[in-house]
Structures are given as C-alpha cells and as structure tokens.
Motif scaffolding. Structure first.
Motif, short mmCIF file in Angstrom:
data_model
loop_
_atom_site.label_atom_id
_atom_site.label_comp_id
_atom_site.label_asym_id
_atom_site.label_seq_id
_atom_site.Cartn_x
_atom_site.Cartn_y
_atom_site.Cartn_z
N UNK A 1 0.91 -1.12 0.26
CA UNK A 1 -0.02 0.01 -0.06
C UNK A 1 0.99 1.26 0.08
N UNK A 2 2.30 1.12 0.26
CA UNK A 2 2.99 2.15 0.32
C UNK A 2 3.39 2.78 -1.06
N UNK A 3 3.84 4.07 -0.82
CA UNK A 3 4.03 4.80 -2.00
C UNK A 3 5.22 4.10 -3.13
N UNK A 4 4.84 4.07 -4.35
CA UNK A 4 3.83 4.97 -5.03
C UNK A 4 2.55 4.28 -5.39
N UNK A 5 2.06 3.33 -4.44
CA UNK A 5 0.85 2.35 -4.87
C UNK A 5 -0.49 2.85 -3.94
N UNK A 6 -0.28 4.11 -3.42
CA UNK A 6 -1.57 4.29 -2.44
C UNK A 6 -2.84 4.22 -3.22
N UNK A 7 -2.88 4.67 -4.47
CA UNK A 7 -4.27 4.90 -5.47
C UNK A 7 -4.73 3.33 -5.54
N UNK A 8 -3.67 2.70 -5.95
CA UNK A 8 -3.99 1.03 -6.25
C UNK A 8 -4.43 0.42 -4.92
N UNK A 9 -3.90 0.78 -3.89
CA UNK A 9 -4.46 0.41 -2.69
C UNK A 9 -5.63 0.67 -2.26
N UNK A 10 -6.17 1.96 -2.46
CA UNK A 10 -7.52 2.55 -2.05
C UNK A 10 -8.57 1.78 -3.12
N UNK A 11 -8.01 1.89 -4.13
CA UNK A 11 -9.11 1.20 -5.21
C UNK A 11 -9.43 -0.13 -4.76
N UNK A 12 -8.28 -0.83 -4.19
CA UNK A 12 -8.64 -2.18 -3.85
C UNK A 12 -9.67 -2.38 -2.72
N UNK A 13 -9.54 -1.14 -1.66
CA UNK A 13 -10.39 -1.35 -0.53
C UNK A 13 -11.67 -0.96 -0.99
N UNK A 14 -11.97 0.25 -1.98
CA UNK A 14 -13.23 0.12 -2.49
C UNK A 14 -13.90 -0.99 -3.25
N UNK A 15 -13.00 -1.78 -3.76
CA UNK A 15 -13.46 -2.91 -4.46
C UNK A 15 -13.97 -3.93 -3.24
#
Lengths: 257, 428
Positions: free
Chosen positions: B120-134
């Motif tokens: 989840x750490x930089x630079x993958x924050x948005x990738x991670x947050x999209x995962x939480x949304x899923x």
C-alpha cells in the motif's frame, strides 16, 4: 521463513475452523445428536439405498403425509427409486388431484399424473394450523434446513420421552429430548408394526425412522448422487491438469534459476 | 501517439486490426512483455484468482438471474426450482453460492499479502485505495445477494443490517426507509436488492479495471518490497507468470470444487432452507462467515459514549457499533498514511511482522466471537463480549497507535541491494 509462515497460517486457519464448528453446535443449544451411519453421508461416494427410499416413501405416504406436505416433490421424481414409468403412472393414479378451472369455471378432481406434485394434506397454512395447533412444516427440505439434519430427524423420531417431573405439558404438547426446547406439538408418529413392509425388513420404529430419513435426505438433495459422481471426475481432471501445469511451470522457470 | 511506437505484426489480419485499434499491442505490452519482479511467491497469485472469481460470479449470476424471480411469494420456490428442475441448475447455484465464499477467501489473502509486504506504500496508494473500494463493494454485493433466496436468514439478516442505518443521526431513518422501500424488509426491498445485485458486480468490474490500470502504472510490489532496478530484476509477464498463475488458480479451483461437489452447504446456514417468515425470528441470527469479524466489532460496542457520571450521551452504543464496524474498513483507506515506515516488506521489519500476525489472529478470533450469541462464554467462564471488546481494541490500536509508533521507532533490517542479488544469493 516464508514456508513456515504459510504453514503457520494454514494451521491457524484449520485449527480455528475446527473450533468454530464445535462451538457452533454448542451455541445452538441443541442436545448432542447420536451419529448414525448413513450410506448417503459418505463424503466421496455417498449413494441412496433404493430399497430404503421405496420403504421410506411408504412410511411418508401412510404416516407423515397425513399432516406434512412435500410440495417440491413430483411423482416423476420417484424414477430415482428405480421405479419404471408404468409404476410411477400407477402410483400417481392412486392420488386424487384437484385441477381446473374447467371450461365451466369449476374446479374438479381427477386422478394423478407423473407430472403432478405431491398433494398437500391441507388447502392452506391456516387450515394446517387450525387442525394441529402449529402448521406442520413442509418436509421437502427438512434435512437441509436443520443442523445435522439426518441425525436430527432420526433422533427426533426416537426422542419421545415422559416429561421430567414437575413439567406440565398442555394438551397437544409432547416431550422430545432432541427437539430444541423439548416441547413438540407432534405426537410420537411411529410405533412398531404400524406399516407393513413387503419383504423381510423389520417393522420397527428404528427401521421406519431410518427409512424415512433416507427418503427425506433424497427429497432435500435429489441431485446428490450425480453431484458426487461428477465431483470425482472434476477433481481428477483438475488434479491432473494442475500437475501438468506444475511441470510446465518448472520447465519454463528452469533457466531463471 | 501509441500508434507511432507500434511495431508491426507479421500476421496480416492482426496487423490490419492493430493498426486501426491497437488491442494486440496493448495486450502485448500489458500482459506479454510486461516487466514483472522475478521473485514473486505464491501470495502473488491471488489477484488473478480474485479476477477469475469475479468473472465466475458474473457468468453464473447471469444464468441464475434467467431463472430467478424477485418476489417474496416466489423467490424461495424459484431457487428450489433451479435446484431441482433446471438442467444443471444445482451446479450453477452451488458454484455461485460457494463462489461468494471463495471470492472472499481469495480477496482476504490478497489483502493480507498487501499488508504484509507493504504494497500500500508509495507509489501504490491509489492502487491500494481502489482495492479497498472493491472490497467494500464486494461486501455490499454479497450481503444483498444473500437476501435474494428469501430464506429465514436472508430476511432476518437483512432486517438486522438495514436497521443499523437507522443509527445514523438525522438521516438514518430516511436511509433505512429508502433501503426497505417501505416500513419493513418486504417485497420492495427484495426487488431493489435484486436490481442492485445485478448492477454492483459491473461497478466492481469497472473499479477492478482502474485497480489493474494503476497496477500497470506503478508495477507490482514484490516479497522484498524494494523497487526493481533494471531488466535483471524482472521477467516478462508471459510466459513466466501466466503459467504460474494458471497453476496456482488450478490448485485454488480444486479446493473450490471440493466444496461445490461434496459439501456445498458447509459454509451456509441451514435456516436459509426455511422460507422467510416475518412472524418467526430465528433463535440466532448470524451473517455469512466473511462478515463475522466485522459483526463482532459491531456488537463489541455495548456502551454509550458521553460525559461520564452524567446523562449526556454523544454517541449511543448502536451508533458507536456502526461507526466502529464501518470505520474498521475505512481505516484501510488511510493505511498508507498511518504506516509511513520507509521499509515496505515485513521481512525486514521484525516488530511490524509480529504485530501484523497478531492482527491476523485477532481478526480470526473476532470471526469466532461474531459467530457466538451475545451472552456466550469462553470455556463457560469468560464472557465472550469482553474478549470481543479486547480484540476490537487491538484491531483499532494496530492501525491508530501501533503502526504510527512503529513508523517512527522501528529500525528495521538492512535491505538487499537488488532483487537480482537476493535471488542469486538464495539460489547459491
């Protein structure tokens, strides 16, 4: 280290799930059910005993059907018991089915056909309630609708007892050690010798109970035999395919290491 | 602009299509030669497995929808008709029913992988947050789907969960009425839930597309948690990871098939084979297993929050429970900013690793608590509710106290110079 982590997780998961299953039983507050041996319970190769199904159907027809509906079962389904088409036609024709409305707008009675579903003993739930105090449940799914259904129904049928001292039961209430809460509105339905079997099968409450459970288990999961048969093939295919893919993976990855 | 960088294909048909719509170039770039760290372990299979499960659920779901009737008088019968009369209907339904569980199994492992290796750490924050949304969308879809067969647990589970929304101040009652389409869980609830259960998987699919897009911008994390430094650290996605994913997927499907064919109802509740009856409440209402830890956190808040020794209450117990339950997942959205430690992988953070593994045990224990009645006792002595509260407290503390503290104070171990070096050292 990675391996040990994986093992740890798998262990934790399996230990906790085993624990969960145990306490789930405890949580429902039910009495311990005696584990019976059922041919249909075998994990990989479970099958229904055709003769027991036929006997169980007889028990249902002569005893249970007086109060309990089985509206999801049609006569044609009895082909699973090894009955021929003619036999099924014959069985169905022994029933009277209400049909209609006809051209004059009237309902009429006719003899049953293989495509008919088992007729219910009461025209509606209120009638069933009025006659019995509580509406007797439909039995089509009863084995699937109870925890450990087969052992539960078997235990229930054999579970009638005198109420413990000091317990007063109202009229139309009976004491059953397996029923949650122990008070049941159904009188002990079976007694030795009440149903005549055509062969040498013992005519005892125990045998009747075993046969009716076999029949009800089939009614709840008529697809079970085919499901398990297909399942074996699917597992063999997947295992072989996975093994093959593992070898291909090894071969492709070899130059990397 | 992509067209200018395009290398022509030999096959004239492929070339004809690709020069007009470069789908082959896209696939080649994103799934053919896509540079992927060469040190993945099998935890990295679960993204592909989750994708497979999503597609399986959509395909079987569409077939089920052809035979299902969203009406309180007919829903239960229509499901039983699928089980008994529709050709192969029992198989489709059991694939779908157990598919929900196995989708969650895959996604829970996928999330754990992300947390353990610091994906989840930089630079993958948005990738991670999209995962939480899923994950949130999945929970909504699964909950709504469980209502559709209209068994006892469908009706009463829906009643319990929709009632939670009434805890929200001012708008809560309105939201609940909107969810119900009336004044209790009834036919309008079932019809709108069916409509939403058909819609949400496609929303999930769209967010998964964004999730994969974001992944292909930053590239994958890896078990060492260090960045790739050049071609010596990576392998083309095909054939290396296509074959590895295929093998991993088959093993997963093997276990999935074991449930479908031999114990299809092991993960369900027998009460859901009793037609829904608003006049009879089941003795013990439990959600599906994948919601149990969150259900335990909901029930852990048994006290009002206000000024002690007065009657002033800011947050009553019900609202508190709802806040904790939803908050426990919403925390994941800000996880990249709660854990700011520069090292990603737990392999090089011994303290972090211990606390995270405790969290996993804690989460499983919460699942156990969620399954029990509210007044249950552990070994017949310790009231489970206190243990549930302690476990909830650890869960919240892990994110809100332990991670920020570790970020400042954990030293961590020395990182290898590169993925390639680490792989070579290991294979020596």
């Amino acid at each position: 280290m990675r391996k040990s982590l994986l093992t740890l997780m798998v262990l934790a998961a399996s230990v906790s799930s085993a624990g969960l299953a145990q306490t789930a039983m405890a949580a429902t507050g039910e009495v311990h059910l005696e584990e019976q041996e059922w041919g249909f319970d075998d994990f990989f190769t479970g099958t229904y005993d055709r003769a027991a199904l036929q006997r169980g159907y007889k028990v249902y027809r002569e005893v249970c059907a007086a109060c309990h509906s089985m509206k999801r079962i049609a006569f044609r389904h009895l082909a699973d018991f090894g009955y021929s088409e003619a036999q099924i036609k014959n069985i169905a024709s022994e029933y009277s089915i209400e049909d209609g409305p006809n051209e004059d707008g009237d309902m009429f009675d006719r003899s049953g056909r293989p495509s008919d579903y088992f007729p219910s003993p009461y025209p509606n739930e209120n009638a069933a309630k009025a006659a019995n105090g509580v509406a007797p449940p439909d039995l089509s799914l009863i084995i699937k609708a109870r925890h450990d259904g087969a052992n539960y129904v078997y235990g229930l049928l054999a579970g009638y007892e005198e109420p413990p001292e000091g317990k007063e039961l109202a009229v139309g209430q009976y004491w059953n050690k397996v029923m949650p809460g122990h008070v049941i509105a159904m009188a002990a339905p079976l007694s030795d010798g009440m149903i005549a079997y055509e062969d040498e099968t013992p005519e005892t409450v125990d045998q009747y109970s075993r046969d009716i459970v076999e029949f009800l288990a089939w009614a709840a999961e008529p697809e079970m035999e085919r499901r398990k048969r297909w399942g074996i093939n699917v597992l063999i295919f997947l295992a072989a395919f996975a093994g093959l893919m593992y070898c291909v993976k090894k071969k492709i990855w070899k130059p990397v290491y | 602009m992509a067209n200018k960088e395009r290398t022509p294909f030999e096959n004239p048909v492929v070339e004809w299509v690709d020069s007009r719509l470069p789908v082959f170039t896209l696939m080649q770039k994103e799934y053919g030669v896509f540079p992927t760290p060469k040190n993945f372990n099998y935890f990295w299979n679960f993204g592909a497995i989750a994708m497979f499960m999503l597609i399986t659920m959509i395909v079987t779901g569409i077939v089920l929808a052809m035979h299902y009737t969203a009406n309180t008088e007919l829903a239960f019968d229509s499901v039983e008709r699928i089980m008994r009369e529709v050709n192969g209907g029992w198989l489709i339904r059991y694939i779908h029913m157990n598919g929900a569980s196995f989708f969650f199994i895959a996604v829970y492992i996928h999330i754990f992988r992300g947390m353990y290796y610091g994906s989840y750490k930089a630079p993958r924050e948005i990738l991670w947050m999209l995962g939480v949304l899923i994950f949130l969308l999945m929970m909504g879809t699964a909950f709504i789907g469980y209502v559709l067969p209209w068994g006892q647990m469908s009706l009463w589970g829906a009643t319990v969960i929709t009632n939670l929304f009434s805890a929200i101040p001012f708008v809560g009652d309105g939201i609940r009425t909107l969810l119900w389409g009336g004044f209790s869980v009834d036919n309008p609830t079932l019809t709108r839930f069916f409509a939403l259960h058909y819609l949400l998987p496609f929303v999930i699919f769209a967010v998964v597309f964004l999730h994969v897009w974001a992944l292909h911008v930053t590239g994958s994390n890896n078990p060492l948690g260090i960045d790739t430094k050049g071609p010596q650290d990576t392998l083309p996605f095909h054939p290396y990871y296509t074959i590895k994913d295929t093998f991993g997927l088959l093993v997963f499907v093997l276990i999935y098939a074991l449930f479908i064919f031999f114990m299809p109802n092991a993960l369900g509740h027998p009460d859901n084979y009793i037609p829904a009856n608003p006049m009879v409440t089941p003795a013990h209402i439990v959600p599906e297993w994948y919601f149990l830890p969150f259900y335990a956190m909901l029930r852990a808040i048994t006290f009002d929050i206000g000024i002690p020794f007065t009657d002033i209450v800011f947050i009553n117990a019900k609202l508190g429970g709802v806040i904790v339950m939803f908050g426990s997942i919403l925390l994941w959205f800000v996880l990249p900013w709660l854990d700011t430690h520069p090292i990603r992988s737990a392999r090089f953070r011994p303290l972090f690793k211990i606390f995270l593994l405790i969290l996993v045990a804690d989460f499983i224990f919460l699942g156990y608590v969620g399954m029990q009645t509210a007044d249950a006792k552990l070994f017949g002595v310790v009231p489970l509710i206190y243990l549930g509260q302690a476990a909830t407290a650890y869960y919240l503390a892990y994110f809100l106290v332990i991670l920020p503290w570790l970020s400042k104070n954990e030293k961590g171990r020395e990182l290898p110079a590169s993925i390639n070096e680490a792989v070579l050292a290991k294979n020596k």
